[in-house]
Design a protein around this motif. Structure first.
Motif, PDB file in Angstrom:
ATOM      1  N   ALA A  67      -4.807  -0.898   5.888  1.00 12.75           N
ATOM      2  CA  ALA A  67      -3.912  -1.753   6.886  1.00 12.75           C
ATOM      3  C   ALA A  67      -2.659  -0.931   7.331  1.00 12.75           C
ATOM      4  CB  ALA A  67      -3.400  -2.847   6.080  1.00 12.75           C
ATOM      5  N   ALA A  68      -2.003  -0.128   6.596  1.00 10.06           N
ATOM      6  CA  ALA A  68      -0.900   0.613   7.075  1.00 10.06           C
ATOM      7  C   ALA A  68      -1.351   1.550   8.363  1.00 10.06           C
ATOM      8  CB  ALA A  68      -0.249   1.171   6.074  1.00 10.06           C
ATOM      9  N   ALA A  69      -2.368   2.309   7.952  1.00 10.08           N
ATOM     10  CA  ALA A  69      -3.137   3.078   8.873  1.00 10.08           C
ATOM     11  C   ALA A  69      -3.579   2.470  10.251  1.00 10.08           C
ATOM     12  CB  ALA A  69      -4.311   3.959   8.353  1.00 10.08           C
ATOM     13  N   LEU A  70      -4.116   1.375  10.219  1.00  7.89           N
ATOM     14  CA  LEU A  70      -4.367   0.575  11.409  1.00  7.89           C
ATOM     15  C   LEU A  70      -3.072   0.219  12.080  1.00  7.89           C
ATOM     16  CD1 LEU A  70      -7.473  -1.433   9.936  1.00  7.89           C
ATOM     17  CD2 LEU A  70      -7.722   0.182  11.921  1.00  7.89           C
ATOM     18  N   ARG A  71      -2.076  -0.381  11.241  1.00  8.52           N
ATOM     19  CA  ARG A  71      -0.921  -0.970  12.078  1.00  8.52           C
ATOM     20  C   ARG A  71      -0.305   0.293  12.914  1.00  8.52           C
ATOM     21  NH1 ARG A  71       1.405  -5.457  10.415  1.00  8.52           N
ATOM     22  NH2 ARG A  71       0.440  -5.444   8.112  1.00  8.52           N
ATOM     23  N   GLU A  72      -0.448   1.450  12.257  1.00  9.34           N
ATOM     24  CA  GLU A  72       0.214   2.715  13.072  1.00  9.34           C
ATOM     25  C   GLU A  72      -0.637   3.163  14.207  1.00  9.34           C
ATOM     26  OE1 GLU A  72       0.911   7.107  11.458  1.00  9.34           O
ATOM     27  OE2 GLU A  72       1.754   5.509  10.103  1.00  9.34           O
ATOM     28  N   GLU A  73      -1.846   2.770  14.173  1.00  7.90           N
ATOM     29  CA  GLU A  73      -2.835   2.990  15.125  1.00  7.90           C
ATOM     30  C   GLU A  73      -2.618   1.834  16.391  1.00  7.90           C
ATOM     31  OE1 GLU A  73      -4.943   5.758  14.921  1.00  7.90           O
ATOM     32  OE2 GLU A  73      -5.809   5.337  16.821  1.00  7.90           O
ATOM     33  N   PHE A 142     -13.725   2.075   7.947  1.00  8.97           N
ATOM     34  CA  PHE A 142     -12.730   1.452   8.576  1.00  8.97           C
ATOM     35  C   PHE A 142     -11.806   2.919   9.286  1.00  8.97           C
ATOM     36  CE2 PHE A 142     -12.863  -2.179   5.480  1.00  8.97           C
ATOM     37  CZ  PHE A 142     -13.396  -2.981   6.583  1.00  8.97           C
ATOM     38  N   ASP A 143     -12.176   3.946   8.881  1.00 11.67           N
ATOM     39  CA  ASP A 143     -11.190   5.113   8.968  1.00 11.67           C
ATOM     40  C   ASP A 143     -11.468   5.897  10.372  1.00 11.67           C
ATOM     41  OD1 ASP A 143     -13.813   6.442   8.829  1.00 11.67           O
ATOM     42  OD2 ASP A 143     -13.066   7.457   7.061  1.00 11.67           O
ATOM     43  N   ASP A 144     -12.321   5.173  11.262  1.00 13.04           N
ATOM     44  CA  ASP A 144     -12.192   6.125  12.699  1.00 13.04           C
ATOM     45  C   ASP A 144     -11.054   5.516  13.761  1.00 13.04           C
ATOM     46  OD1 ASP A 144     -13.440   3.430  12.940  1.00 13.04           O
ATOM     47  OD2 ASP A 144     -15.155   3.862  14.034  1.00 13.04           O
ATOM     48  N   GLY A 145     -10.394   4.588  13.316  1.00 11.71           N
ATOM     49  CA  GLY A 145      -9.307   4.233  14.427  1.00 11.71           C
ATOM     50  C   GLY A 145      -9.891   2.826  15.160  1.00 11.71           C
TER      51      GLY A 145
END
Ligand SMILES: [Zn+2]
Length: 218
Positions: A67-73, A142-145
């Protein structure tokens, strides 16, 4: 029928209040239930992409880290985040349209079924096998942005529920001001409410959340 990546239960719980309730019995119904008070002036609970991420985290679709990675993206691509939010709402309305119609004894609307069918291919393309301990497990990528990736498990949940023995057990809450959907797994199939305590307490919880948020902003 939890088929999304397995995470410890409750990992998405906020400090003092769980903003999104999971009372539907299926992930797709929990997304459908991100609108309050549908029968009399619908109240949108997914007002931003950030809300969608919070929902996904609390529903254990994504981990806190994902979720944090997606939030940043999302922060770096606000237009894409808006589009992903719009896609989530459209998928949600299709899911609600299908299951609410079936719960009322009507047939599922074609347009909504077409929306779901169109989402199945791209969603299942996110499936992959990963090593898990000694063996292997189905996971989601989920890791491809891609900001809408978290909808893939919801799409699978909706398709699986439609084709499952639970489908005739989907009900709409009997409260005149609720509109939430749930799977009635009671033995004599007599459940009428999404959740007696939740339905009664929801307004209270929302007020508490609004107060907490106002305090945090101040
Ligand atoms: Zn209810």
């Amino acid at each position: 029928m939890v088929s999304y990546n397995e995470h410890p239960p409750g990992h998405g719980r906020l400090g003092d209040v769980q903003r999104f309730e999971q009372t539907g019995g299926a992930l797709c119904l929990d997304l459908a239930n991100t609108v309050d008070n549908r029968p009399a002036g619908a109240m949108e609970l997914l007002e931003s992409y950030g809300d969608l991420l919070t929902w996904a985290e609390q529903a254990a679709v994504v981990t806190r880290e994902e979720a944090a990675a997606l939030r940043e993206e999302a922060a770096s691509r606000p237009g894409d985040a808006q589009a992903a939010l719009a896609g989530a709402r459209a998928l949600r309305e299709a899911i609600f349209g299908i299951f609410a119609a079936l719960a009322r004894g009507a047939s599922a609307p074609e347009a909504e079924l077409a929306t779901l069918n169109a989402a199945i291919g791209p969603s299942l393309a996110r499936r992959r096998i990963e090593r898990a301990g000694e063996g292997f497990a189905w996971r989601w990528r989920f890791d491809d942005g891609a900001l809408d990736a978290l909808l893939a498990p919801v799409v699978e949940s909706a398709a699986s529920l439609l084709a499952s023995a639970d489908r005739p057990r989907v009900r709409e809450c009997a409260s005149a001001t609720c509109g939430w959907l749930f799977i009635d797994r009671s033995r004599n199939q007599s459940r009428r409410w999404c959740d007696m305590s939740v339905c009664g307490n929801r307004a209270k919880v929302r007020r508490h959340y609004a107060r907490t948020r106002a305090t945090a902003r101040a």
